[in-house]
Write a protein that holds these residues in place. Structure first.
Motif, PDB file in Angstrom:
ATOM      1  N   ASP A 510       0.814  -1.210   0.000  1.00  0.00           N
ATOM      2  CA  ASP A 510       0.000   0.000   0.000  1.00  0.00           C
ATOM      3  C   ASP A 510       0.850   1.263   0.000  1.00  0.00           C
ATOM      4  OD1 ASP A 510      -2.827  -1.230   0.469  1.00  0.00           O
ATOM      5  OD2 ASP A 510      -1.492  -2.243   1.880  1.00  0.00           O
ATOM      6  N   GLN A 511       2.111   1.106   0.406  1.00  0.00           N
ATOM      7  CA  GLN A 511       3.044   2.209   0.380  1.00  0.00           C
ATOM      8  C   GLN A 511       4.448   1.640   0.462  1.00  0.00           C
ATOM      9  OE1 GLN A 511       0.983   3.599   3.950  1.00  0.00           O
ATOM     10  NE2 GLN A 511       2.979   3.883   4.939  1.00  0.00           N
ATOM     11  N   VAL A 512       5.443   2.478   0.183  1.00  0.00           N
ATOM     12  CA  VAL A 512       6.834   2.044   0.224  1.00  0.00           C
ATOM     13  C   VAL A 512       7.634   3.038   1.060  1.00  0.00           C
ATOM     14  CG1 VAL A 512       6.844   0.762  -1.942  1.00  0.00           C
ATOM     15  CG2 VAL A 512       7.277   3.217  -1.978  1.00  0.00           C
ATOM     16  N   TRP A 513       8.635   2.503   1.751  1.00  0.00           N
ATOM     17  CA  TRP A 513       9.545   3.337   2.524  1.00  0.00           C
ATOM     18  C   TRP A 513      10.619   3.829   1.559  1.00  0.00           C
ATOM     19  CZ3 TRP A 513      10.052   6.722   5.765  1.00  0.00           C
ATOM     20  CH2 TRP A 513      11.173   6.959   6.557  1.00  0.00           C
ATOM     21  N   THR A 514      10.665   5.133   1.352  1.00  0.00           N
ATOM     22  CA  THR A 514      11.434   5.719   0.262  1.00  0.00           C
ATOM     23  C   THR A 514      12.926   5.745   0.545  1.00  0.00           C
ATOM     24  OG1 THR A 514       9.510   7.196   0.191  1.00  0.00           O
ATOM     25  CG2 THR A 514      11.256   7.598  -1.397  1.00  0.00           C
ATOM     26  N   SER A 515      13.300   5.981   1.789  1.00  0.00           N
ATOM     27  CA  SER A 515      14.710   6.037   2.148  1.00  0.00           C
ATOM     28  C   SER A 515      14.830   6.075   3.656  1.00  0.00           C
ATOM     29  CB  SER A 515      15.382   7.285   1.551  1.00  0.00           C
ATOM     30  OG  SER A 515      16.740   7.381   1.964  1.00  0.00           O
ATOM     31  N   ASP A 516      15.911   5.482   4.191  1.00  0.00           N
ATOM     32  CA  ASP A 516      16.211   5.639   5.610  1.00  0.00           C
ATOM     33  C   ASP A 516      16.679   7.056   5.927  1.00  0.00           C
ATOM     34  OD1 ASP A 516      15.554   3.062   6.274  1.00  0.00           O
ATOM     35  OD2 ASP A 516      17.607   2.317   6.336  1.00  0.00           O
ATOM     36  N   ASN A 517      17.034   7.805   4.903  1.00  0.00           N
ATOM     37  CA  ASN A 517      17.455   9.188   5.087  1.00  0.00           C
ATOM     38  C   ASN A 517      16.210  10.070   5.177  1.00  0.00           C
ATOM     39  OD1 ASN A 517      18.543  11.745   5.026  1.00  0.00           O
ATOM     40  ND2 ASN A 517      19.822  11.394   3.229  1.00  0.00           N
ATOM     41  N   THR A 518      15.952  10.603   6.369  1.00  0.00           N
ATOM     42  CA  THR A 518      14.791  11.472   6.576  1.00  0.00           C
ATOM     43  C   THR A 518      15.177  12.942   6.627  1.00  0.00           C
ATOM     44  OG1 THR A 518      14.980  11.191   8.974  1.00  0.00           O
ATOM     45  CG2 THR A 518      13.505   9.685   7.793  1.00  0.00           C
ATOM     46  N   ASP A 519      16.431  13.256   6.324  1.00  0.00           N
ATOM     47  CA  ASP A 519      16.858  14.649   6.253  1.00  0.00           C
ATOM     48  C   ASP A 519      16.008  15.371   5.208  1.00  0.00           C
ATOM     49  OD1 ASP A 519      18.410  16.859   4.874  1.00  0.00           O
ATOM     50  OD2 ASP A 519      19.740  16.498   6.580  1.00  0.00           O
ATOM     51  N   ALA A 520      15.312  16.416   5.618  1.00  0.00           N
ATOM     52  CA  ALA A 520      14.343  17.063   4.736  1.00  0.00           C
ATOM     53  C   ALA A 520      14.991  17.629   3.479  1.00  0.00           C
ATOM     54  CB  ALA A 520      13.604  18.162   5.493  1.00  0.00           C
ATOM     55  N   LEU A 521      16.202  18.164   3.601  1.00  0.00           N
ATOM     56  CA  LEU A 521      16.871  18.728   2.430  1.00  0.00           C
ATOM     57  C   LEU A 521      17.217  17.634   1.425  1.00  0.00           C
ATOM     58  CD1 LEU A 521      17.715  21.574   1.565  1.00  0.00           C
ATOM     59  CD2 LEU A 521      20.002  21.080   2.424  1.00  0.00           C
ATOM     60  N   ASP A 522      17.773  16.533   1.907  1.00  0.00           N
ATOM     61  CA  ASP A 522      18.073  15.412   1.007  1.00  0.00           C
ATOM     62  C   ASP A 522      16.802  14.804   0.436  1.00  0.00           C
ATOM     63  OD1 ASP A 522      20.743  15.759   1.459  1.00  0.00           O
ATOM     64  OD2 ASP A 522      20.993  14.000   2.740  1.00  0.00           O
ATOM     65  N   ARG A 523      15.748  14.783   1.242  1.00  0.00           N
ATOM     66  CA  ARG A 523      14.498  14.168   0.784  1.00  0.00           C
ATOM     67  C   ARG A 523      13.897  14.907  -0.413  1.00  0.00           C
ATOM     68  NH1 ARG A 523      10.899  10.089   2.406  1.00  0.00           N
ATOM     69  NH2 ARG A 523      12.099   8.614   3.658  1.00  0.00           N
ATOM     70  N   LEU A 524      14.137  16.202  -0.543  1.00  0.00           N
ATOM     71  CA  LEU A 524      13.621  16.910  -1.708  1.00  0.00           C
ATOM     72  C   LEU A 524      14.131  16.274  -2.995  1.00  0.00           C
ATOM     73  CD1 LEU A 524      13.882  20.664  -0.613  1.00  0.00           C
ATOM     74  CD2 LEU A 524      11.798  19.321  -0.931  1.00  0.00           C
ATOM     75  N   ARG A 525      15.389  15.864  -3.015  1.00  0.00           N
ATOM     76  CA  ARG A 525      15.953  15.249  -4.215  1.00  0.00           C
ATOM     77  C   ARG A 525      15.543  13.786  -4.339  1.00  0.00           C
ATOM     78  NH1 ARG A 525      18.504  19.634  -3.079  1.00  0.00           N
ATOM     79  NH2 ARG A 525      19.737  20.741  -4.651  1.00  0.00           N
ATOM     80  N   ILE A 526      15.517  13.074  -3.222  1.00  0.00           N
ATOM     81  CA  ILE A 526      15.084  11.677  -3.253  1.00  0.00           C
ATOM     82  C   ILE A 526      13.648  11.578  -3.740  1.00  0.00           C
ATOM     83  CG2 ILE A 526      14.556   9.683  -1.793  1.00  0.00           C
ATOM     84  CD1 ILE A 526      16.995  10.520  -0.065  1.00  0.00           C
ATOM     85  N   GLN A 527      12.771  12.421  -3.199  1.00  0.00           N
ATOM     86  CA  GLN A 527      11.363  12.375  -3.566  1.00  0.00           C
ATOM     87  C   GLN A 527      11.135  12.875  -4.988  1.00  0.00           C
ATOM     88  OE1 GLN A 527       9.945  12.878   1.108  1.00  0.00           O
ATOM     89  NE2 GLN A 527       9.241  14.378  -0.365  1.00  0.00           N
ATOM     90  N   HIS A 528      11.988  13.791  -5.456  1.00  0.00           N
ATOM     91  CA  HIS A 528      11.894  14.249  -6.845  1.00  0.00           C
ATOM     92  C   HIS A 528      12.167  13.096  -7.810  1.00  0.00           C
ATOM     93  CE1 HIS A 528      12.252  16.875 -10.323  1.00  0.00           C
ATOM     94  NE2 HIS A 528      13.485  16.440 -10.549  1.00  0.00           N
ATOM     95  N   GLY A 529      13.211  12.307  -7.551  1.00  0.00           N
ATOM     96  CA  GLY A 529      13.506  11.160  -8.411  1.00  0.00           C
ATOM     97  C   GLY A 529      12.451  10.078  -8.315  1.00  0.00           C
ATOM     98  N   TYR A 530      11.996   9.801  -7.088  1.00  0.00           N
ATOM     99  CA  TYR A 530      10.930   8.814  -6.886  1.00  0.00           C
ATOM    100  C   TYR A 530       9.698   9.181  -7.706  1.00  0.00           C
ATOM    101  CZ  TYR A 530       6.866   6.758  -4.510  1.00  0.00           C
ATOM    102  OH  TYR A 530       5.671   6.120  -4.228  1.00  0.00           O
ATOM    103  N   GLY A 531       9.309  10.444  -7.680  1.00  0.00           N
ATOM    104  CA  GLY A 531       8.068  10.881  -8.299  1.00  0.00           C
ATOM    105  C   GLY A 531       8.087  10.912  -9.805  1.00  0.00           C
ATOM    106  N   GLN A 532       9.234  10.656 -10.423  1.00  0.00           N
ATOM    107  CA  GLN A 532       9.247  10.584 -11.878  1.00  0.00           C
ATOM    108  C   GLN A 532       8.339   9.476 -12.376  1.00  0.00           C
ATOM    109  OE1 GLN A 532      11.100  12.893 -13.806  1.00  0.00           O
ATOM    110  NE2 GLN A 532      11.378  13.805 -11.779  1.00  0.00           N
ATOM    111  N   LEU A 533       8.237   8.403 -11.602  1.00  0.00           N
ATOM    112  CA  LEU A 533       7.422   7.260 -12.036  1.00  0.00           C
ATOM    113  C   LEU A 533       6.346   6.884 -11.029  1.00  0.00           C
ATOM    114  CD1 LEU A 533       7.904   5.126 -14.567  1.00  0.00           C
ATOM    115  CD2 LEU A 533       8.157   3.553 -12.665  1.00  0.00           C
ATOM    116  N   TYR A 534       6.628   7.011  -9.750  1.00  0.00           N
ATOM    117  CA  TYR A 534       5.747   6.477  -8.710  1.00  0.00           C
ATOM    118  C   TYR A 534       4.973   7.605  -8.024  1.00  0.00           C
ATOM    119  CZ  TYR A 534       9.097   2.700  -9.448  1.00  0.00           C
ATOM    120  OH  TYR A 534       9.900   1.744 -10.021  1.00  0.00           O
ATOM    121  N   PRO A 535       3.719   7.338  -7.608  1.00  0.00           N
ATOM    122  CA  PRO A 535       2.855   8.404  -7.088  1.00  0.00           C
ATOM    123  C   PRO A 535       3.091   8.717  -5.616  1.00  0.00           C
ATOM    124  CG  PRO A 535       1.632   6.354  -7.189  1.00  0.00           C
ATOM    125  CD  PRO A 535       2.993   6.063  -7.779  1.00  0.00           C
TER     126      PRO A 535
END
Length: 696
Positions: A510-535
């Motif tokens: 139902d959901q996926v754990w995107t990264s163990d890195n929860t640093d908000a600044l790093d997450r902007l880039r992690i979530q940007h790449g994730y969102g290219q394909l996944y909702p």
């Protein structure tokens, strides 16, 4: 008109999506050949493209090379093969013979045999809007070795240039987006780790080098598989480009024979002429409509105990965290590692899935009951595929792990990988998971996998290579069986962070754990790449404590919340010790998130300013009459004046209300001129703006 048709006089199949067309045909020698993939074409237009096989013009360059619908080796074909077989007498080449085809409910099956050997090949095609799913099925009456079995070969139109979009990464730095020219020759993206991996993800997008977020033709290919995989781009000197992909890896052989069919995972392809933004929105719509098990649901705000307690888990401590979480508006409480066996650290107990009675004297039921009484659902962390050598399970069944005789058993994180291809391991795992969920009223499993394969052997098994595929199939089957027997159970996929994110696992999570890195600044880039394909509706994102345990960076709480609110919001800090002002802010922002949650989790995404530097990042979700804008200033430089943010996806003829601070905007102005953000001064400034269309 969407659908699948067969042009019998031209031996051509035409698959028409909502705004695109795909076509293939049978060559004169029955070889299935690619005809077209791109903007919608009528059947008459496709017929113009079904020219006869072109003649050779020298002794080294086949003009038809790269146009096979499923590239094979043999004869004078030298393209990257998607299908390589080896028959019992040593013959390797495949020669196609067309048998027949079926078209049922948007699903095309084209059946072939080899001209001499008893091998049957079925090419599958299924339309899902503008996404085309393809896979291959092999059956045989005698044993056949399959050296490579990709799901599909995708041939792209000849272009002046090709640019490739893909993601790379590592633990705590997943899904970093890259865009670069496609090299000539073969370029392979892969995982040999037995899991999807942190280091690459099984999708690529291709454009001609001119596409932008809003404009340009983009082709995408994604693989629905959670084990080892590879995607290979092949660019020839003549300008042709293909993408071939499937499960498996070099050196691993599949065996097909009586009662041993081989079915490859789905390879999904998408064409759009609306740029990378439209491509992402189409992929998100496909995942919601055809992949996720419960896309209509809203994922709850969760709290996870890991960062607060680590392995120091007690019933009293978990109750205190649950009470504080409930008071903040959390809807799902998840107890992480440390509740079972002799699990006081990562060195022991993994595999002994019985409640630690020293920590929970009366078992888990009192804690689960207390969490439910607080109005929250209860979730728990599990890692079924792993075992510590220091465990009762390993001492009883050392043969259950992947291993080779006369070779050391390499440990990572002090653990080994159980061989889920074994039926006895499958039944053991189902038994304790079924009891854990059923006897305790567990609502949610955080399913983790904290290391890749090594020494992936199966002593005593005649076909040890099948472990690589059947382990993943067994995990899928176990997840499917658990969900079938416990229809209210919800599952999050995790693999040391984002090591297992793909279309295959999303069909069972139902959901996926995107990264163990929860640093908000790093997450902007992690979530940007994730969102290219996944909702975003499947993207778990947490707010954790300062300083961050991965980066040691300290970021304001509001900024941390605003970043996590762009997905499925969760908390992971030691909230029992948060000061009152942080608790008050958290309570307000959780309430704010629950208000905008339908737009974030179910809305369409528009990327307005990507994280390409350390300036402002912004994006927007739109659902019906509602829109939510997220904006973040990462670092302030030179007192630069703030620019209005041009929005997208709105009605230019409408007006939109901004409840806070109570002003209205013209849709046309928001689209053409922009929204004044009013970001607070300084670094790590952020705003979340809600806009509601005014009904007249």
């Amino acid at each position: 008109m969407t659908g699948i048709s067969f042009l019998e006089g031209h031996r051509t199949w035409v698959l028409t999506g909502e705004s695109s067309t795909y076509a293939l045909r049978l060559g004169e020698d029955d070889v299935p050949a690619h005809v077209y993939w791109g903007p919608a074409l009528p059947a008459a237009g496709v017929v113009e493209l079904t020219a006869k096989t072109l003649p050779w013009w020298d002794g080294f360059n086949d003009p038809n090379e790269g146009l096979d619908e499923l590239a094979t080796d043999g004869g004078t074909r030298y393209w990257t093969p998607a299908l390589q077989v080896r028959f019992a007498d040593g013959t390797r080449a495949l020669e196609w013979r067309y048998e027949d085809h079926e078209i049922t409910a948007g699903h095309l099956r084209v059946h072939f045999t080899d001209r001499h050997y008893p091998l049957r090949i079925t090419l599958h095609y299924r339309l899902r809007g503008d996404v085309l799913e393809r896979w291959t099925e092999l059956t045989a009456d005698t044993d056949v070795e399959v050296v490579r079995a990709d799901s599909a070969t995708w041939a792209l139109p000849v272009s002046e240039d090709y640019r490739l979009s893909h993601v790379t990464g590592r633990w705590a730095a997943e899904t970093q987006l890259h865009r670069e020219s496609v090299p000539h020759g073969e370029t392979t993206f892969a995982s040999r780790r037995g899991i999807t991996s942190h280091h690459a993800n099984p999708w690529v997008m291709v454009d001609d080098g001119t596409a932008t977020e809003r404009h340009g033709e983009v082709y995408g290919v994604a693989l629905a598989w959670s084990g080892s995989w590879r995607l290979t781009t092949t660019r020839s000197s003549t300008g042709r480009l293909t993408v071939s992909g499937g499960f498996g890896q070099d050196g691993v052989v599949h065996r097909v024979g009586p009662r041993r069919p081989l079915t490859t995972p789905v390879s999904a392809g998408l064409y759009t002429d609306g740029g990378f933004g439209a491509a992402s929105r189409a992929w998100h719509a496909y995942v919601r409509a055809h992949v996720l098990p419960h896309p209509e649901e809203l994922r709850p705000v969760l709290y996870n105990s890991w960062e607060a307690t680590g392995f120091d888990v007690t019933e009293a401590g978990q109750r205190a965290l649950a009470e504080r979480a409930a008071a903040l508006g959390v809807e799902l409480f998840v107890m992480d590692d440390g509740w079972f066996g002799a699990r006081t650290g990562d060195h022991a107990g993994l595999g002994d899935w019985h409640v630690n009675r020293e920590r929970f004297p009366e078992g888990l039921k009192p804690l689960v009951g207390a969490v439910h009484a607080l109005g929250m659902k209860f979730g728990i962390w599990v890692e079924p595929e792993m075992v510590n050598p220091d465990s009762d399970l390993y001492r009883a069944h050392p043969d259950w792990v992947q291993h080779h005789p006369h070779r050391r058993r390499s440990e990572l994180r002090r653990q080994l990988v159980l061989n889920f291809a074994r039926p006895d391991v499958q039944e053991w795992a189902y038994d304790w998971l079924d009891r854990l969920v059923g006897e305790h009223g567990v609502d949610f499993l955080k399913w983790d996998m904290n290391r890749p394969f090594s020494e992936a052997g199966w002593p005593g098994e005649a076909d040890q290579d099948r472990l690589w595929v059947e382990h993943t199939h067994a995990v899928y089957a176990l997840l499917d069986r658990l969900r079938g027997d416990h229809p209210d159970l919800r599952i999050e996929s995790c693999s040391g962070g984002g090591g297992r994110i793909d279309l295959g696992v999303l069909a069972r999570s139902d959901q996926v754990w995107t990264s163990d890195n929860t640093d908000a600044l790093d997450r902007l880039r992690i979530q940007h790449g994730y969102g290219q394909l996944y909702p975003a509706g499947a993207m778990s994102a947490w707010v954790t404590d300062n300083p961050n345990f991965v980066t040691a960076r300290s970021v304001p709480l509001r900024f941390r919340f605003h970043v996590a609110m762009a997905g499925v919001l969760g908390l992971g800090g030691d909230i029992v010790h948060w000061p009152d002002e942080d608790l008050a802010l958290a309570r307000d922002l959780i309430a704010r998130y629950r208000d905008i949650r339908p737009v974030v989790q179910h809305g369409t995404l528009y990327r307005l300013r990507p994280p390409i530097d350390d300036g402002v990042v912004a994006f927007q979700y739109v659902l019906g009459d509602r829109s939510v804008v997220f904006a973040y200033r990462q670092a302030a430089h030179f007192n630069a004046p703030e620019r209005p943010l041009r929005l997208d996806g709105l009605d230019p003829a409408a007006r939109y209300a901004e409840p806070e601070p109570g002003r209205t905007h013209s849709g046309a102005v928001l689209l053409a001129h922009g929204l004044p953000l009013g970001l607070p001064p300084g670094d790590f400034a952020s705003v979340v703006v809600r806009l509601d269309r005014i009904k007249i």
